[in-house]
Write a protein that holds these residues in place. Structure first.
Motif, mmCIF file in Angstrom:
data_model
loop_
_atom_site.group_PDB
_atom_site.id
_atom_site.type_symbol
_atom_site.label_atom_id
_atom_site.label_comp_id
_atom_site.label_asym_id
_atom_site.label_seq_id
_atom_site.Cartn_x
_atom_site.Cartn_y
_atom_site.Cartn_z
ATOM 1 N N TYR A 278 0.783 -1.239 0.000
ATOM 2 C CA TYR A 278 0.000 0.000 0.000
ATOM 3 C C TYR A 278 0.815 1.290 0.000
ATOM 4 C CZ TYR A 278 -4.320 -2.513 0.153
ATOM 5 O OH TYR A 278 -5.379 -3.306 -0.178
ATOM 6 N N LYS B 296 0.571 2.707 -3.265
ATOM 7 C CA LYS B 296 -0.770 3.227 -3.546
ATOM 8 C C LYS B 296 -1.029 4.539 -2.796
ATOM 9 C CE LYS B 296 -2.744 -1.341 -4.367
ATOM 10 N NZ LYS B 296 -3.827 -2.265 -4.016
ATOM 11 N N ASP C 188 -8.789 -1.040 0.416
ATOM 12 C CA ASP C 188 -8.995 -0.661 -0.998
ATOM 13 C C ASP C 188 -10.098 0.383 -1.130
ATOM 14 O OD1 ASP C 188 -6.950 -2.286 -1.931
ATOM 15 O OD2 ASP C 188 -8.281 -3.967 -2.446
ATOM 16 N N LYS D 71 -9.505 4.622 -2.294
ATOM 17 C CA LYS D 71 -10.105 5.123 -3.549
ATOM 18 C C LYS D 71 -10.277 6.614 -3.567
ATOM 19 C CE LYS D 71 -12.569 1.022 -4.866
ATOM 20 N NZ LYS D 71 -13.830 0.371 -5.049
#
Length: 178
Positions: free
Chosen positions: A93, A96, A174, A178
């Protein structure tokens, strides 16, 4: 003697409930000593504490990024178990955009440094020697984790060990990123 203890207990219970009504509590939720779940949806409290090298770090410096705020202690077995999960989570992550801020609430920074030396963390570790973060976030169990969105709003709180690599946690993360 047994009847006297029973009568004293009954009187104490009646006095407690009488004081509760007298103080204006209209439901059980208002009687909670710590309004733990009310933190979700509120603005995360900013803080300024030190990393293990002595540099000041503020939560607000990460505004615009999703943050997992992890509060733990070296003596906590569940925190130690969760460390491996957080290291694995960081590998996936970090790319991300997730920032993991791990706040040790031990009162001795040297213990934290020694622990991290033998149990490395891939992510940022801060020291809350004075209990600033622990108090500001009303932490009453360890580990405690908060998901703080890009706008600084607390979206979720988890108390106790969490398997961050299980499917449920992955879905939560997740959706959160977003």
């Amino acid at each position: 003697m047994k009847n006297l203890k029973s009568m004293v207990f009954t009187i104490l219970v009646i006095v407690f409930f009488g004081l509760t009504v007298f103080c204006g509590h209209s439901n059980a939720e208002d009687m909670m000593p710590w309004k733990l779940d009310r933190v979700i949806g509120s603005q995360a409290t900013d803080f300024k504490i030190k990393d293990l090298k002595g540099n000041d770090v503020t939560l607000s410096s990460f505004k615009g990024k999703p943050v997992l705020l992890n509060i733990w202690a070296t003596w906590c077995p569940y925190c130690r178990k969760e460390r491996a999960e957080l290291n694995e989570l960081y590998k996936v992550y970090n790319a991300k955009g997730l920032v993991i801020i791990s706040v040790a609430n031990d009162r001795d920074i040297e213990k934290v440094k020694q622990y991290i030396k033998s149990n490395p963390a891939s992510y940022m570790v801060l020291s809350d020697e004075d209990g600033i973060v622990t108090d500001a976030y009303s932490v009453y169990g360890l580990p405690t984790n908060f998901l703080i969105d890009r706008n600084g709003v607390i979206k979720n709180k988890f108390t106790g060990f969490r398997s961050w690599t299980d499917p449920e946690s992955i879905k939560i993360l997740d959706d959160f990123i977003k």
